[in-house]
Design a protein around this motif. Structure first.
Motif, mmCIF file in Angstrom:
data_model
loop_
_atom_site.group_PDB
_atom_site.id
_atom_site.type_symbol
_atom_site.label_atom_id
_atom_site.label_comp_id
_atom_site.label_asym_id
_atom_site.label_seq_id
_atom_site.Cartn_x
_atom_site.Cartn_y
_atom_site.Cartn_z
ATOM 1 N N GLU A 35 0.933 -1.319 0.019
ATOM 2 C CA GLU A 35 0.073 -0.029 -0.104
ATOM 3 C C GLU A 35 0.866 1.248 0.061
ATOM 4 O OE1 GLU A 35 -2.719 0.863 -0.483
ATOM 5 O OE2 GLU A 35 -2.825 2.989 0.220
ATOM 6 N N ARG A 76 -3.629 0.138 -14.350
ATOM 7 C CA ARG A 76 -4.526 -0.038 -13.489
ATOM 8 C C ARG A 76 -4.665 -1.479 -13.196
ATOM 9 N NH1 ARG A 76 -6.659 -0.452 -18.442
ATOM 10 N NH2 ARG A 76 -8.430 -1.944 -18.732
ATOM 11 N N SER A 120 -2.056 -1.188 -10.153
ATOM 12 C CA SER A 120 -2.384 -0.289 -9.291
ATOM 13 C C SER A 120 -3.562 -0.644 -8.311
ATOM 14 C CB SER A 120 -2.834 1.171 -9.719
ATOM 15 O OG SER A 120 -3.841 1.074 -10.730
ATOM 16 N N ALA A 121 -4.490 -1.394 -8.799
ATOM 17 C CA ALA A 121 -5.712 -2.031 -8.506
ATOM 18 C C ALA A 121 -5.612 -3.371 -7.645
ATOM 19 C CB ALA A 121 -6.920 -1.890 -9.248
ATOM 20 N N LEU A 122 -4.502 -3.971 -7.771
ATOM 21 C CA LEU A 122 -4.254 -5.277 -7.073
ATOM 22 C C LEU A 122 -4.416 -5.212 -5.611
ATOM 23 C CD1 LEU A 122 -1.057 -6.551 -9.112
ATOM 24 C CD2 LEU A 122 -3.409 -7.627 -9.492
ATOM 25 N N ARG A 160 -3.888 -5.267 -1.990
ATOM 26 C CA ARG A 160 -2.428 -4.790 -0.875
ATOM 27 C C ARG A 160 -2.255 -5.889 0.067
ATOM 28 N NH1 ARG A 160 -3.488 -1.331 -4.889
ATOM 29 N NH2 ARG A 160 -2.876 0.604 -4.524
ATOM 30 N N ARG A 220 -16.878 6.628 -7.942
ATOM 31 C CA ARG A 220 -15.813 6.977 -8.866
ATOM 32 C C ARG A 220 -14.316 6.609 -8.586
ATOM 33 N NH1 ARG A 220 -13.600 13.415 -9.433
ATOM 34 N NH2 ARG A 220 -12.415 13.137 -11.432
ATOM 35 N N GLN A 280 -10.746 6.810 -10.441
ATOM 36 C CA GLN A 280 -9.937 7.076 -11.532
ATOM 37 C C GLN A 280 -8.624 7.014 -11.529
ATOM 38 O OE1 GLN A 280 -10.898 11.243 -12.806
ATOM 39 N NE2 GLN A 280 -10.018 10.901 -14.858
ATOM 40 N N ARG A 307 -6.409 1.009 1.892
ATOM 41 C CA ARG A 307 -6.289 -0.062 0.701
ATOM 42 C C ARG A 307 -7.464 -0.686 0.303
ATOM 43 N NH1 ARG A 307 -6.208 -2.772 5.562
ATOM 44 N NH2 ARG A 307 -7.244 -4.697 5.583
ATOM 45 N N SER A 333 -7.930 2.212 -2.436
ATOM 46 C CA SER A 333 -6.888 2.365 -3.376
ATOM 47 C C SER A 333 -6.911 1.126 -4.469
ATOM 48 C CB SER A 333 -5.450 2.564 -2.760
ATOM 49 O OG SER A 333 -5.159 1.487 -2.037
ATOM 50 N N ALA A 334 -7.477 -0.108 -3.832
ATOM 51 C CA ALA A 334 -7.241 -1.165 -4.789
ATOM 52 C C ALA A 334 -8.701 -1.393 -5.606
ATOM 53 C CB ALA A 334 -6.943 -2.218 -3.909
ATOM 54 N N LEU A 335 -9.736 -0.569 -5.268
ATOM 55 C CA LEU A 335 -10.970 -0.658 -5.955
ATOM 56 C C LEU A 335 -10.535 -0.663 -7.573
ATOM 57 C CD1 LEU A 335 -13.476 1.554 -3.950
ATOM 58 C CD2 LEU A 335 -13.356 -0.732 -3.929
ATOM 59 N N PRO A 336 -11.379 -1.259 -8.344
ATOM 60 C CA PRO A 336 -11.138 -1.396 -9.768
ATOM 61 C C PRO A 336 -11.340 0.051 -10.340
ATOM 62 C CG PRO A 336 -12.729 -3.065 -9.230
ATOM 63 C CD PRO A 336 -12.453 -2.245 -7.821
ATOM 64 N N ARG A 337 -10.472 0.320 -11.162
ATOM 65 C CA ARG A 337 -10.237 1.808 -11.976
ATOM 66 C C ARG A 337 -11.612 1.557 -12.975
ATOM 67 N NH1 ARG A 337 -7.089 1.511 -7.636
ATOM 68 N NH2 ARG A 337 -5.407 2.911 -7.626
#
Lengths: 284, 284
Positions: free
Chosen positions: A85, A200, A203-205, A207, B82, B84, B200, B203-207
């Motif tokens: 993270e 993405r 970055s979205a894997l 943590r 959202r 992004q 996390r 931050s790890a949510l699908p884009r």
């Protein structure tokens, strides 16, 4: 939430050229330059998640190793095994047991610095990590302390993981910052590229909360199906990209607009080199 | 990948106090101060994913609205709509149709700036967005241009989304930077807090690749089960946290160590205010 209003933010964050009417900061056709096929590294994760890395011409020994590893299909079947993270996602061989292919320079000399600081556009203000920074004509973020120059560890840049000795990175283990840009790694790690598509997917894997963000079990890893140089992919299936060159007044205008946005946005008078949009597009 | 070696990196990224032997940069017990229960906002997403936000004392009108919204349980059943890439995750009412609770100040005056620039520890170097920055005694990142002062939009800070007019944010729609710190939002948006646990989960949510990263369908949203002030949670279930105060030589030593790490790490002589670790811990 008003979409109308946040749209300008989205444009700042994405492609200046997407504005409705042409602006001094918009790219013209001549600003788009094709990235050579052997400077595109295509990493395919499970479920066809494609991550495309543009390789840098500034750290040739490590990039040569990355090319050799891709040509040997060394990464196929390995994984993204570390996702920490606000730090990095890292991939390669978590066991460190897979032999490196022959022809690889086992431990090339460090390339933490590059030959010279030659930005086409300089940032208006210094940042805490350097005395000057900017974007090279071919679209790379660089910084200097007045003596050495280096590629900056901005979000999405690709660095070479290593052991304690600064010269032990082969290029087999790679990482990318997935949070606040990791500028404190500048001059401490070798930068070999930048992710230009599919960030993405890293970055979205999820943590990991295990030490250093290394997944506690291999079952958590994101499997790497294949890593190929675009030049080794059949022409018909080969991705082709263009970058927006910085050697022109339009790119400089885009940087100045980022540093001094128009009212009603309050201008702060500066921006980080990691805060400059570096647009790419599929080759027409 | 050598765990042995990357460990120092992990410590830099996480808790300096985790070092083996006491260092000048380590916190002592007196440095840990309890965060008041009414300054903790607990957002629970589906699957018991808990996100804890520390509310700031520097932007009282908007924070008062956030408290009123939580007490009215206004966010319950809404969503993170959202996400992004390299920009923000944003939550609230995507439809903008849910009436705000009574007693809310509909459009409080902007609080882009705070009363004064009073860091306990100043960063060694200015950054492109300010002439000086630092960490307040109570652990908040702040910056100044020599006149105005503001909380900085570092990764994980919580800001108030708004329409075009700078004064239209109520506090109902909130966002947090999930990539490179969004410093260009400084002085343009009101900061109400900072995520201190569970970042996390955002931050790890699908884009989303839809315009502005707003999920194209509500089915993609991350559902908000509840948002509560810790002070409104039964004492037995209430989370309690402490922050590491910056009003002491130990915190300053930690900042200086971030700016000037020990060999063999090459020192760059500076660091961004968004690159300072702001440790919190569960209250003992």
């Amino acid at each position: 939430m008003s979409r109308f209003v946040l749209l300008p933010l989205a444009l700042l964050a994405c492609v200046p050229g997407a504005a409705q009417t042409p602006q001094p900061s918009d790219a013209v056709e001549a600003d788009w330059r094709t990235i050579p096929d052997d400077e595109l590294l295509v990493m395919t994760l499970g479920d066809d998640r494609r991550v495309v890395i543009r390789l840098a011409a500034y750290t040739p020994s490590h990039v040569a190793n990355v090319r050799a590893l891709a040509r040997a299909r060394w990464w196929d079947g390995l994984s993204v095994y570390r996702v920490q993270e606000n730090w990095v996602a890292q991939w390669g061989d978590q066991t460190e047991k897979k032999p490196l292919p022959t022809g690889l320079t086992d431990r090339p000399a460090a390339e933490f610095e590059i030959a010279a600081f030659t930005p086409a556009v300089r940032m208006a203000r210094p940042d805490p990590y350097s005395t000057a920074s900017g974007i090279t004509a071919d679209g790379w973020p660089v910084a200097t302390n007045g003596r050495e120059a280096w590629l900056t560890h901005c979000y999405g840049m690709v660095g070479v993981a290593r052991d304690a000795l600064p010269s032990t990175g082969s290029g087999a283990e790679l990482f990318t910052p997935i949070g606040q840009s990791a500028r404190r790694l500048d001059r401490n790690y070798t930068v070999v590229g930048r992710i230009i598509e599919g960030m993405r997917h890293l970055s979205a894997l999820p943590r990991s909360e295990a030490p250093m963000g290394v997944y506690a079990t291999r079952g958590e890893d994101a499997a790497i199906v294949s890593v190929r140089l675009a030049s080794d992919i059949p022409a018909g299936e080969r991705p082709r990209f263009q970058y927006r060159a910085a050697d022109n007044s339009r790119f400089e205008a885009a940087v100045r607009l980022r540093e001094n946005p128009r009212p009603p946005t309050v201008s702060l008078g500066g921006a980080s080199v990691c805060d400059v949009a570096l647009p790419v597009r599929p080759a027409p």
